[in-house]
Scaffold this active site. Structure first.
Site, short mmCIF file in Angstrom:
data_model
loop_
_atom_site.label_atom_id
_atom_site.label_comp_id
_atom_site.label_asym_id
_atom_site.label_seq_id
_atom_site.Cartn_x
_atom_site.Cartn_y
_atom_site.Cartn_z
N GLY A 250 -5.30 42.90 1.79
CA GLY A 250 -6.49 42.18 1.35
C GLY A 250 -7.16 41.46 2.50
O GLY A 250 -7.05 41.86 3.66
N SER A 251 -7.80 40.38 2.17
CA SER A 251 -8.59 39.63 3.15
C SER A 251 -7.70 38.73 4.00
O SER A 251 -6.55 38.43 3.64
CB SER A 251 -9.63 38.77 2.43
OG SER A 251 -8.98 37.76 1.67
N GLY A 255 -4.32 36.48 3.11
CA GLY A 255 -3.11 36.47 3.93
C GLY A 255 -2.71 35.07 4.37
O GLY A 255 -1.51 34.76 4.44
N GLU A 272 -1.37 43.34 5.51
CA GLU A 272 -2.43 44.22 6.02
C GLU A 272 -3.75 43.59 5.63
O GLU A 272 -4.20 43.69 4.49
CB GLU A 272 -2.30 45.63 5.43
CG GLU A 272 -1.06 46.38 5.84
CD GLU A 272 -1.05 46.78 7.30
OE1 GLU A 272 -2.09 46.62 7.97
OE2 GLU A 272 0.00 47.25 7.77
N CYS A 306 -10.74 49.26 5.35
CA CYS A 306 -10.29 48.26 6.32
C CYS A 306 -10.46 48.79 7.74
O CYS A 306 -10.56 48.02 8.70
CB CYS A 306 -8.84 47.85 6.05
SG CYS A 306 -7.71 49.23 5.91
#
Length: 518
Positions: A250-251, A255, A272, A306
């Site tokens: 995600g963003s 994270g 990630e 991404c």
């Protein structure tokens, strides 16, 4: 450089929401999911029209707790099953994915808006990682090291870790789950999956196929559990001590919240996160080859990967020629119904993504940027709640704050450079570090880009774009991208625990480092 006139903007008319709902029902049923009557707080909507497909119930606190508990109990049994037998489950899953590739691709397009070839490609990625997992099940190697003590053997072994909590993002709703799940299962772990709240239908289908695979090979059904919901559902996975590893995609903001919470309970994280990927184009580059790599990497999946190319760093001597080719290619991109065979760009996942895109372009223009192509919203008359946009190319005078940010939309910022050192400084001058590429026919430039003082990203490519990674290599990035690695190479080690073993097969008991005691 002047902006060219669009050649094709709309590939075909859009279907209506009712027909899309019917298509979803058919695909779900073939995968083993019987859609129930609408009811629940989780809204399944399609970006193709902006309309609602279903209302689904979220998993409440008790249901998440039960799922984690059931997975933890299944792990106690699963970890003792020989790894090649665990591989049989993944093999069967791969067979079912082949059988239902079209159905899953339909659901990916319905929930994410990916064009047909990309949706099919994502499911193929699932099939490929299952093949990889089956082979991996016979290759979970440890090492034997030389012991300093006579009559001793020193080695390491790898053991199953526990319950793996997978929190996945909308843009690859099935592939990232498969990356984690196929590897975790052959490593002897159980999995609890919390998919994006935007993609519950693909999750239900995948869970049904894996449940069927488990039944077919006699594996514990609870070795995989699915929980649906919003942020609170994921937080329960993050905070539960029974979840040994949290793999979260995600963003960067997400994270920053997940990492410290898992660390506080001494759990493991595989993060990630964001990417602000760049490609350098040097004077020696094959410009036609570069255009093909750049346009797919920047405009594919409507800029919602991404690994999407967001920054193009071009030598001054070739910038005008390259941009003319890129703008010409952009002006021919067909935007519209992702089920249509000639469509190259489908919708953004929701209208708020278009709002973020518009604000980013405005900020770039305020910084002196010039829009060379795209940025407009299309098809508003047919689907006012959907966000179809033409991918944008924006030439920038410098790498400003907005360029350093990741905007999850199809905006390609173009910067120029004079010296190779300047290009590397621009390339590395962002907080993210996922994917990167260079287009060059100069071997020295290519090798320098791959050297320790070259690209600071987890993925560095030569003469291909930033997106389209293969499952055989470890996938992930550095800096604010989170440092995690998934998929191939030795990424499997994140899903296991290491034990160092010393065996004394002599009649003596020498101590290490020559210590004498008693």
């Amino acid at each position: 450089m002047t902006r060219g006139a669009p050649v094709t903007e709309i590939s075909s008319r859009l279907p209506d929401t009712d027909s899309l709902r019917a298509r979803a029902v058919e695909s779900l049923r073939r995968c083993g999911v019987e859609p129930t009557a609408d009811g629940g707080d989780l809204v399944s909507r399609t970006p193709l029209t902006g309309g609602t497909l279903f209302h689904l119930p979220s998993s409440d606190r008790e249901q998440v707790d039960e799922a984690i508990g059931a997975a933890h109990a299944a792990f106690q049994e699963w970890r003792t099953v020989p790894a090649p037998q665990r591989g049989a489950l993944v093999k069967r899953l791969g067979e079912l994915l082949i059988e239902h590739q079209q159905d899953l691709a339909d659901l990916v397009t319905l929930e994410v808006g990916k064009i047909r070839s990309e949706a099919l490609g994502e499911v193929q990625e699932m099939i490929d990682i299952c093949d990889y997992g089956v082979g991996l099940s016979r290759q979970l190697y440890g090492r034997t090291m030389a012991s300093e003590r006579p009559g001793h053997r020193l080695s390491e072994t790898w053991h199953p870790l526990g319950v793996v909590g997978v929190i996945s993002a909308f843009n690859f709703p099935v592939a990232v789950w498969a990356w984690n799940t196929a590897v975790a299962l052959v490593c002897g772990d159980a999995v609890v999956w919390k998919p994006s709240e935007l993609t519950p239908l693909t999750a239900l289908a995948c869970d049904a196929l894996l449940t069927r695979a488990a039944a077919d090979v006699g594996a514990p059904t609870d070795v995989h559990r699915l929980v649906l919901g919003h942020r609170e559902t994921g937080e329960r996975l993050v905070d539960d001590a029974r979840v040994a590893l949290v793999s979260a995609t995600g963003s960067v903001r997400m994270g920053r919240a997940v990492g410290p919470r898992v660390a506080a309970r001494f759990g493991r994280c595989l993060l990630e996160l964001g990417g602000n990927n760049a490609a350098i184009v040097t004077p020696s580059a094959d410009l036609d080859l570069a255009v093909r790599g750049i346009v797919f990497a920047a405009a594919g999946t409507a800029g919602q990967r991404c690994t999407t190319l967001r920054r193009l760093i071009v030598h001054e001597d070739v910038a005008d020629r390259l941009l003319e080719k890129i703008v010409h290619a952009y002006d021919q991109l067909t935007v519209g119904n992702p089920f249509a065979a000639d469509t190259l760009v489908g919708p953004l996942v929701h209208t708020s993504a278009h709002t973020a895109m518009s604000r980013a372009i405005e900020a770039a223009q305020a910084d002196g940027g010039k829009v060379l192509s795209g940025g407009e919203r299309r098809l508003q008359e047919e689907a006012s709640e959907a966000a179809y946009v033409r991918p944008a190319v924006v030439r920038m005078p410098a790498q400003t704050d907005i360029v350093r940010e990741e905007t999850f939309a199809p905006i390609l910022y173009v910067l120029t450079y004079r010296s190779f050192e300047d290009a590397l400084a621009l390339h590395n001058g962002v907080p993210q570090g996922l994917s990167s590429s260079i287009f060059t026919r100069d071997q020295r430039e290519a090798e320098r880009f791959l050297a320790p003082d070259g690209s600071d990203c987890g993925i560095a490519n030569v003469n291909i774009g930033t997106s389209g990674a293969e499952i055989g290599g470890a996938f992930g990035g550095e800096k604010e991208t989170g440092g995690g690695r998934e998929s191939g190479s030795d990424a499997w080690r994140a899903y296991m625990r290491r034990a160092t073993n010393t065996v004394n097969y002599s009649d003596d008991l020498p101590l290490a480092q020559g210590v004498n005691f008693l």
